[in-house]
Design a protein around this motif. Structure first.
Motif, PDB file in Angstrom:
ATOM      1  N   ASP A  93       0.840  -1.205   0.000  1.00  0.00           N
ATOM      2  CA  ASP A  93       0.000   0.000   0.000  1.00  0.00           C
ATOM      3  C   ASP A  93       0.874   1.254   0.000  1.00  0.00           C
ATOM      4  O   ASP A  93       2.021   1.215   0.428  1.00  0.00           O
ATOM      5  N   VAL A  94       0.283   2.349  -0.464  1.00  0.00           N
ATOM      6  CA  VAL A  94       0.948   3.645  -0.366  1.00  0.00           C
ATOM      7  C   VAL A  94       0.119   4.506   0.578  1.00  0.00           C
ATOM      8  O   VAL A  94      -1.060   4.711   0.348  1.00  0.00           O
ATOM      9  N   TRP A 136       4.555   8.169   2.699  1.00  0.00           N
ATOM     10  CA  TRP A 136       4.872   9.551   2.366  1.00  0.00           C
ATOM     11  C   TRP A 136       4.369  10.442   3.493  1.00  0.00           C
ATOM     12  O   TRP A 136       3.298  10.147   4.064  1.00  0.00           O
ATOM     13  N   TRP A 176       0.089  17.728  -4.151  1.00  0.00           N
ATOM     14  CA  TRP A 176       0.194  16.513  -4.957  1.00  0.00           C
ATOM     15  C   TRP A 176      -0.528  16.661  -6.292  1.00  0.00           C
ATOM     16  O   TRP A 176      -1.434  17.478  -6.440  1.00  0.00           O
ATOM     17  N   ARG A 177      -0.125  15.818  -7.243  1.00  0.00           N
ATOM     18  CA  ARG A 177      -0.823  15.755  -8.528  1.00  0.00           C
ATOM     19  C   ARG A 177      -2.291  15.411  -8.291  1.00  0.00           C
ATOM     20  O   ARG A 177      -2.610  14.598  -7.428  1.00  0.00           O
ATOM     21  N   ASP A 178      -3.178  16.017  -9.057  1.00  0.00           N
ATOM     22  CA  ASP A 178      -4.628  15.835  -8.853  1.00  0.00           C
ATOM     23  C   ASP A 178      -5.061  14.372  -8.877  1.00  0.00           C
ATOM     24  O   ASP A 178      -5.956  13.968  -8.160  1.00  0.00           O
ATOM     25  N   LEU A 213      -3.352  11.680  -8.138  1.00  0.00           N
ATOM     26  CA  LEU A 213      -2.657  10.743  -7.254  1.00  0.00           C
ATOM     27  C   LEU A 213      -3.635  10.187  -6.215  1.00  0.00           C
ATOM     28  O   LEU A 213      -4.365  10.927  -5.565  1.00  0.00           O
ATOM     29  N   LYS A 214      -3.652   8.849  -6.077  1.00  0.00           N
ATOM     30  CA  LYS A 214      -4.531   8.215  -5.091  1.00  0.00           C
ATOM     31  C   LYS A 214      -3.695   7.449  -4.068  1.00  0.00           C
ATOM     32  O   LYS A 214      -2.785   6.696  -4.428  1.00  0.00           O
ATOM     33  N   PHE A 215      -4.023   7.650  -2.798  1.00  0.00           N
ATOM     34  CA  PHE A 215      -3.355   6.923  -1.723  1.00  0.00           C
ATOM     35  C   PHE A 215      -4.241   5.761  -1.281  1.00  0.00           C
ATOM     36  O   PHE A 215      -5.453   5.810  -1.419  1.00  0.00           O
ATOM     37  N   ASP A 216      -3.596   4.717  -0.713  1.00  0.00           N
ATOM     38  CA  ASP A 216      -4.379   3.588  -0.212  1.00  0.00           C
ATOM     39  C   ASP A 216      -4.940   3.874   1.179  1.00  0.00           C
ATOM     40  O   ASP A 216      -5.921   3.268   1.600  1.00  0.00           O
ATOM     41  N   LYS A 239     -10.786  13.301  -2.355  1.00  0.00           N
ATOM     42  CA  LYS A 239     -10.177  13.425  -3.671  1.00  0.00           C
ATOM     43  C   LYS A 239      -9.036  12.426  -3.873  1.00  0.00           C
ATOM     44  O   LYS A 239      -8.883  11.872  -4.955  1.00  0.00           O
ATOM     45  N   GLU A 258      -8.082   6.035  -2.643  1.00  0.00           N
ATOM     46  CA  GLU A 258      -8.650   4.998  -3.506  1.00  0.00           C
ATOM     47  C   GLU A 258     -10.049   4.679  -2.992  1.00  0.00           C
ATOM     48  O   GLU A 258     -10.330   4.798  -1.793  1.00  0.00           O
ATOM     49  N   ARG A 300     -11.200   3.026   0.508  1.00  0.00           N
ATOM     50  CA  ARG A 300     -10.109   3.056   1.486  1.00  0.00           C
ATOM     51  C   ARG A 300     -10.363   4.143   2.526  1.00  0.00           C
ATOM     52  O   ARG A 300     -11.315   4.901   2.420  1.00  0.00           O
ATOM     53  N   MET A 309       5.039  12.856  -8.375  1.00  0.00           N
ATOM     54  CA  MET A 309       3.720  13.153  -7.819  1.00  0.00           C
ATOM     55  C   MET A 309       3.588  14.611  -7.397  1.00  0.00           C
ATOM     56  O   MET A 309       2.516  15.060  -7.008  1.00  0.00           O
ATOM     57  N   LEU A 310       4.706  15.325  -7.445  1.00  0.00           N
ATOM     58  CA  LEU A 310       4.772  16.647  -6.835  1.00  0.00           C
ATOM     59  C   LEU A 310       4.413  17.776  -7.796  1.00  0.00           C
ATOM     60  O   LEU A 310       4.835  17.754  -8.946  1.00  0.00           O
ATOM     61  N   THR A 311       3.679  18.771  -7.318  1.00  0.00           N
ATOM     62  CA  THR A 311       3.364  19.945  -8.134  1.00  0.00           C
ATOM     63  C   THR A 311       3.686  21.230  -7.374  1.00  0.00           C
ATOM     64  O   THR A 311       3.914  21.204  -6.164  1.00  0.00           O
ATOM     65  N   LYS A 333       1.412  23.679  -7.482  1.00  0.00           N
ATOM     66  CA  LYS A 333       0.092  24.337  -7.568  1.00  0.00           C
ATOM     67  C   LYS A 333      -0.196  25.246  -6.381  1.00  0.00           C
ATOM     68  O   LYS A 333      -1.167  26.005  -6.390  1.00  0.00           O
ATOM     69  N   PHE A 337       5.004  -4.123  -5.323  1.00  0.00           N
ATOM     70  CA  PHE A 337       4.825  -2.685  -5.150  1.00  0.00           C
ATOM     71  C   PHE A 337       5.116  -1.921  -6.443  1.00  0.00           C
ATOM     72  O   PHE A 337       4.344  -1.056  -6.854  1.00  0.00           O
ATOM     73  N   ARG A 381       2.400  -2.276  -8.865  1.00  0.00           N
ATOM     74  CA  ARG A 381       1.221  -1.488  -8.486  1.00  0.00           C
ATOM     75  C   ARG A 381       1.400   0.001  -8.720  1.00  0.00           C
ATOM     76  O   ARG A 381       0.443   0.723  -8.981  1.00  0.00           O
ATOM     77  N   LYS A 398       0.387   4.394 -11.742  1.00  0.00           N
ATOM     78  CA  LYS A 398       0.123   5.708 -11.142  1.00  0.00           C
ATOM     79  C   LYS A 398       1.089   6.779 -11.638  1.00  0.00           C
ATOM     80  O   LYS A 398       0.903   7.959 -11.385  1.00  0.00           O
TER      81      LYS A 398
END
Lengths: 434, 125
Positions: free
Chosen positions: A235-236, A259, A314-316, A318-321, A377, A380, A383, B8-10, B12, B41, B44, B48
């Protein structure tokens, strides 16, 4: 055939018992039957599970379970327990003989003969443990109790260290140490199967951790949070108020990659004032990363970033677990975001070098609404966001409850005297229309 | 900072910046730190990623050797590829340097491997 087990819990953080168990059951998709209504007043549940493997999976995660026993018999008195067991040895029907009453405490509880005999081979070493909950017995008294089981056809040699079979006899005298009855309320006998993750509390103890901060999360609560977030291997996860990274430890222990971000530059660089009594300066080894190394989970560390949670990072897509976090409450850690009250404020270039931006109050309602929107937003589907929410105690509990809670709840100690906090678990159920 | 994070970083957070992606990397110190390989991992995480951005980022700091520019359809079966991706994503660490916003040119310093994405109070007004 479904098997019947006794799950013995630690009698602390009882408010999380249901939540932790539900999360683990749904994580592994395990069906369970409750033989007694599961409660938090008593330290045990009696359950049925499809297999021993299911039980081992549950115990591999739960920090609130002390141990699990395959139940061979239970009764309300020692005499009746022995009667039941003796009858079990004659029970060739292959099924349980039971008389279950609604309040759960029936005295007739006879398991099939095979259940016992499987573990009675002359090749299997064994031992019998005696545990008395809320009452102390001397070794001699315990040995006498063990001798009471001499009718069991245990043929193998006794071995106290790592035997093949550990049998467990438990007497339960209630939970009130000031009011212990003569006779136990409940007695149990069975085969020990597996321990829960209590040992992990010592392994991850803050006392021995390299780097801790003022509000580092206690090891046990961190593990409960990782369980509630249903963290699994690969998982992230994200902690947007990472601080000293205490929530990383338990999540990474269960295999998640982590993260984190925090507004506190000094904290992420481990340059805040030391938290430990008597320590004057931070040592070189102190950092979030060093903690991960200490526990052998450095490979699960992704990155930490200095960033203001009130602004996007973060990028729009991007989904975390999972998002596991303990935001500041404005009591021991301030609730802040970058800002200034003055209008039309400008910085000159000469001041820009090494400039530390000023901060303004990041109100709790504002912060939590940002957190919920962020989770909706960036999680996942299905989750979870697991976080704490501070409550002013007077507004939530009557006086009687406050004193009781103060004694019982460790988590309340961490807060200022008039506040408590509650753990929240949100599941991302917002439907995906795209 | 690892390249998986960079992906993953912006920026914005800056007013007026729309996507703020990808940030340009300017590295003065890069370290290679070994990380346990976990194919599950990596498999997976690859969907992304913005692979092109990853390749360009790796290339810009001189670490794109042997990394394919595009992903094959059945990448999960190619262990050699997964190991390369693993190395680029997790083992290259930008210790010192800075990130630059592609739209405004604002720079964010990276010190001791930790990017500082904070704005000043003047910028958030």
């Amino acid at each position: 055939m479904w098997r019947r087990y006794l799950m013995w819990f630690a009698q602390e953080h009882v408010d999380f018992r249901h939540a932790e168990m539900q999360s683990i059951l749904s994580l592994f998709n395990i069906q369970i039957r409750y033989i007694e209504k599961p409660c938090i007043q008593k330290p045990y549940w009696i359950v049925e599970l499809p297999s021993e493997d299911c039980l081992r999976k549950i115990a591999s995660r739960s920090v609130l379970i002390k141990n699990c026993i395959e139940l061979w018999s239970r009764a309300r008195s020692e005499i009746q327990l022995h009667k039941n067991l003796q009858n079990s040895l004659k029970n060739t029907s292959g099924t349980w003989i039971l008389q279950e009453s609604m309040n759960g405490t029936s005295d007739l509880h006879v398991c099939p003969k095979e259940m016992i005999e499987t573990y009675c081979s002359s090749k299997k070493t064994f031992k019998v443990d005696v545990e008395t909950f809320c009452k102390h017995y001397t070794m001699t008294e315990k040995v006498k109790k063990i001798e009471g089981f001499s009718y069991l056809p245990l043929e193998g040699p006794v071995q106290l260290k790592n035997p093949d079979v550990t049998l467990s006899y438990i007497e339960f005298y209630g939970t009130d140490p000031n009011n212990v009855p003569e006779e136990p309320y409940d007695v149990f006998f069975g085969r020990w199967v597996v321990d829960g993750q209590r040992d992990l509390i010592q392994v991850h103890s803050l006392k021995k951790r390299h780097f801790i901060g003022n509000t580092s999360m206690d090891a046990q609560l961190s593990i409960i949070m990782a369980n509630q977030a249903q963290v699994k291997s690969g998982d992230v996860i994200l902690d947007p108020f990472v601080g000293s990274g205490s929530l990383f430890v338990s999540a990474a222990h269960f295999g998640a990659y982590v993260w984190g971000s925090d507004i506190d530059f000094m904290m992420l660089h481990a340059r805040t004032r030391p938290t430990r009594v008597g320590q004057k300066v931070r040592t070189k080894e102190e950092s979030i990363r060093a903690n991960m190394k200490q526990y052998g989970i450095e490979s699960k560390y992704l990155d930490v970033l200095v960033s203001d949670f009130s602004l996007p990072l973060w990028r729009d897509d991007l989904k975390f677990d999972a998002i596991i976090t303990d935001p500041p409450y404005g009591v021991r850690e301030p609730t802040e975001k970058i800002g200034i009250e003055r209008d039309n404020y400008t910085l000159t270039d000469e001041h820009l070098v090494n400039h530390i931006p000023s901060k303004v109050e990041y109100g709790l309602p504002h912060m939590y609404s940002d957190l919920l929107n962020f989770a909706a937003k960036h999680l996942e589907m299905g989750r979870r966001l697991v976080c704490w929410y501070p409550l002013v105690r007077e507004k939530y509990f009557s006086m009687g409850e406050i004193t009781r809670r103060e004694r019982k709840e460790k988590r309340a100690e961490e807060m200022a005297a008039n506040a408590a906090r509650k753990e929240k678990e949100y599941q991302n159920r917002i439907s995906d229309n795209t | 900072m690892k390249l998986i994070t960079h992906n993953m970083l912006t920026s914005k957070c800056i007013k007026g910046v729309l996507t703020g992606f990808p940030l340009a990397i300017n590295a003065t110190d890069i370290k290679i730190k070994e990380v346990d390989f976990n194919s599950e991992f990596i498999t997976r995480v690859i969907p992304k990623l913005d692979w092109e951005v990853l390749w360009c980022a790796a290339n810009s700091i001189g670490h794109s050797d042997g990394l394919p520019k595009t992903i094959e359809p059945k990448f999960e079966e190619d262990e050699e590829f997964l190991k390369k991706a693993h190395h680029v994503l997790l083992e290259i660490e930008v210790e010192e340097g800075h990130l630059t916003c592609p739209e405004s040119g604002r720079q964010f310093p990276i010190s001791k491997g930790i990017p500082n994405m904070l704005l000043t109070e003047a910028e958030v007004q």
